[in-house]
Enzyme design. Structure first.
Site, mmCIF file in Angstrom:
data_model
loop_
_atom_site.group_PDB
_atom_site.id
_atom_site.type_symbol
_atom_site.label_atom_id
_atom_site.label_comp_id
_atom_site.label_asym_id
_atom_site.label_seq_id
_atom_site.Cartn_x
_atom_site.Cartn_y
_atom_site.Cartn_z
ATOM 1 N N HIS A 130 0.871 -1.180 0.000
ATOM 2 C CA HIS A 130 0.000 0.000 0.000
ATOM 3 C C HIS A 130 0.913 1.237 0.000
ATOM 4 C CE1 HIS A 130 -2.725 3.018 1.710
ATOM 5 N NE2 HIS A 130 -3.740 2.208 1.452
ATOM 6 N N ASP A 211 3.159 -3.495 8.883
ATOM 7 C CA ASP A 211 1.928 -2.751 8.655
ATOM 8 C C ASP A 211 0.767 -3.725 8.874
ATOM 9 O OD1 ASP A 211 -0.343 -1.690 7.533
ATOM 10 O OD2 ASP A 211 0.605 -1.010 5.680
ATOM 11 N N GLN A 214 -4.409 -4.307 7.680
ATOM 12 C CA GLN A 214 -5.413 -5.266 7.201
ATOM 13 C C GLN A 214 -5.488 -6.531 8.051
ATOM 14 O OE1 GLN A 214 -7.684 -4.818 4.985
ATOM 15 N NE2 GLN A 214 -6.947 -2.959 4.000
ATOM 16 N N LYS A 237 -10.439 0.542 10.639
ATOM 17 C CA LYS A 237 -10.575 -0.774 9.977
ATOM 18 C C LYS A 237 -10.894 -1.868 10.998
ATOM 19 C CE LYS A 237 -7.138 0.369 6.441
ATOM 20 N NZ LYS A 237 -7.837 0.599 5.174
ATOM 21 N N CYS A 375 -4.618 2.347 -3.822
ATOM 22 C CA CYS A 375 -3.404 2.904 -3.184
ATOM 23 C C CYS A 375 -2.247 1.927 -3.317
ATOM 24 C CB CYS A 375 -3.642 3.257 -1.720
ATOM 25 S SG CYS A 375 -4.870 4.531 -1.488
HETATM 26 C C1 LIG Z 1 -2.197 -2.376 4.125
HETATM 27 C C2 LIG Z 1 -2.567 -0.951 4.422
HETATM 28 N N1 LIG Z 1 -1.643 -0.133 4.938
HETATM 29 C C3 LIG Z 1 -1.903 1.141 5.247
HETATM 30 C C4 LIG Z 1 -3.160 1.675 5.031
HETATM 31 C C5 LIG Z 1 -3.414 3.110 5.377
HETATM 32 O O1 LIG Z 1 -4.318 3.207 6.430
HETATM 33 P P1 LIG Z 1 -4.911 4.622 6.851
HETATM 34 O O2 LIG Z 1 -5.503 5.215 5.608
HETATM 35 O O3 LIG Z 1 -5.940 4.286 7.880
HETATM 36 O O4 LIG Z 1 -3.782 5.427 7.376
HETATM 37 C C6 LIG Z 1 -4.147 0.868 4.481
HETATM 38 C C7 LIG Z 1 -5.493 1.416 4.187
HETATM 39 O O5 LIG Z 1 -6.197 0.933 3.366
HETATM 40 C C8 LIG Z 1 -3.852 -0.481 4.176
HETATM 41 O O6 LIG Z 1 -4.765 -1.295 3.656
#
Ligand SMILES: Cc1ncc(COP(=O)(O)O)c(C=O)c1O
Length: 417
Positions: A130, A211, A214, A237, A375
């Protein structure tokens, strides 16, 4: 034990408010298959937020009066709740509140550029991350003038949609100082081999950053047991509110990291000449923190633990498998789904209908799915496409969602005949 799926859905008021009469005159429930972007909120979490704002709200760590004391107690209790949620051995003093995964990862990349990165070092990340775990490291490499290397996938379809561990072993060289990866991919839903990659990183003394945006809804293993040094995730999430994120750090890393933001609440002393930082999590939480959001997040974690993360995973991955099986039979559909049975996400496209058009047509049947690059531009490019539709399943998803979505996709694509 709480029932999962259809009956649990009754706890989410959004579904009662979003039954819609569609253009064909049929009334359809909300088929929400976009929980990977953000989950809906159970009434218990909404009630907790309203209760806190109505009765106990005050700014934290600033007032001697009762409201401030009560709010501070609840804010700190939320920090302890997050620590407990992650696993035994994690202490509240390691939990930093941010505004989301993106901010947590930026905070790390910014700080580590100062403390760890020099021109002879290397950062290693998967090529399929992402943007939140991609762009901050790209920027860090630019600033430090160091290398960034990308772990590829084994291939671009079916079971090859996974990280290539042999390539990772070659890329994680002795000069690697940071390895950062997602636990679960946001487009393919693949579960990355975190323990293997962490072992490769530890062999060369590199930091491992995970990270968990998910994965936190479905997995309860403690990533710190695998040698991970820092984890990041978002409240929205996890059936909790927006505006709250978490960064959990090994204690030594918390001491090492300089702040991303400076200002109130994070200083030890300020004179006309200079300022010095306080220690602990406060050093990384400048300004008024997301107080209500932290209290809401704690309520969401209570709710999640009540349902059970492994049960949610079993439920959502089983629905994803059934959905993929039906989807595959629709002419013109191409799946981007590893198909191990553990994914809670199914990404796909249609040969003759752009992902955005398909998602827009699906909305006409009250089916909510995200379309686009999710993204993850580098990943989508590697797959040789410009956009995908993504269906993602959660605790409140059920078999009727599959029927409604498949019917709507069939109708949309049969129009092309
Ligand atoms: C794997 C992953 N990392 C980071 C993010 C970013 O999260 P946030 O927009 O809540 O900062 C997301 C959001 O979809 C994600 O799916």
């Amino acid at each position: 034990m709480k029932k999962i799926g259809a009956s649990l859905r009754l706890e989410f008021p959004v579904f009662a408010h979003n039954v819609r009469r569609c253009a064909d005159g049929v009334e359809r429930p909300l088929c929400y298959l976009d929980s990977a972007v953000s989950t809906h909120k159970p009434q218990k979490v909404i009630d907790k937020i309203v209760e806190f704002m109505s009765r106990d709200y005050g700014s934290v760590h600033r007032g001697a009066y009762q409201l401030s004391v009560r709010a501070s107690d609840q804010y700190e209790a939320a920090r302890a709740r997050v620590a407990r949620f992650i696993g035994s051995g994690v202490r509240a003093e390691q939990v930093v509140f941010t505004r989301g995964t993106t901010e947590s990862l930026n905070l790390l990349a910014h700080g580590l550029t100062e403390t760890r990165l020099t021109a002879d070092k290397r950062i290693v990340i998967p090529a399929i991350e992402h943007h939140a775990n991609f762009v901050p490291w790209q920027q860090a490499a630019l600033k430090a003038d160091c290398e960034i290397a990308y772990i590829p996938m084994c291939g671009t379809s079916g079971s090859d949609l996974r990280l290539d561990l042999n390539a990772a072993a070659k890329l994680i060289t002795p000069n690697t100082s940071i390895v950062s990866l997602a636990h679960v991919g946001n487009v393919l839903g693949q579960i990355n081999p975190v323990q293997d990659i962490a072992a490769l990183a530890k062999r060369v003394g590199a930091l491992v950053i995970l990270d968990c945006a998910q994965s936190m809804t479905c997995f309860s293993e403690n990533p710190f047991d695998w040698g991970v040094d820092a984890i990041a995730f978002s409240g929205h999430k996890l059936y909790g509110p927006t505006g709250i994120g978490v960064l959990v750090l090994r204690p030594e890393l918390l001491t090492e990291l300089p702040p991303l933001l400076t200002g109130g609440g994070m200083i030890s002393n300020v004179t006309l000449e200079e300022s010095t930082w306080t220690t602990g999590t406060a050093k990384l939480e400048a300004g008024t923190p997301p107080i209500t959001e932290a209290v809401g997040l704690a309520a969401a974690l209570d709710w999640l633990d009540d349902v059970g993360r492994s049960r949610i995973h079993e439920h959502a991955s089983s629905l994803a498998s059934k959905f993929a099986e039906k989807l595959e039979k629709i002419p013109g559909i191409q799946l981007f789904y590893p198909g191990t049975g553990n994914e809670t996400i199914v990404s796909f496209r249609h040969a003759a209908l752009h992902a955005h058009d398909l998602a827009t047509i699906l909305d006409g049947s009250n089916v909510a799915m995200r379309a686009g690059h999710h993204c993850a531009w580098p990943l989508v490019r590697q797959l040789g496409v410009d956009a995908l539709v993504r269906a993602s399943f959660a605790a409140y998803s059920d078999e009727d969602d599959i029927e409604q979505a498949i019917e709507a996709i069939k109708e949309a694509t049969y129009l092309l005949k």
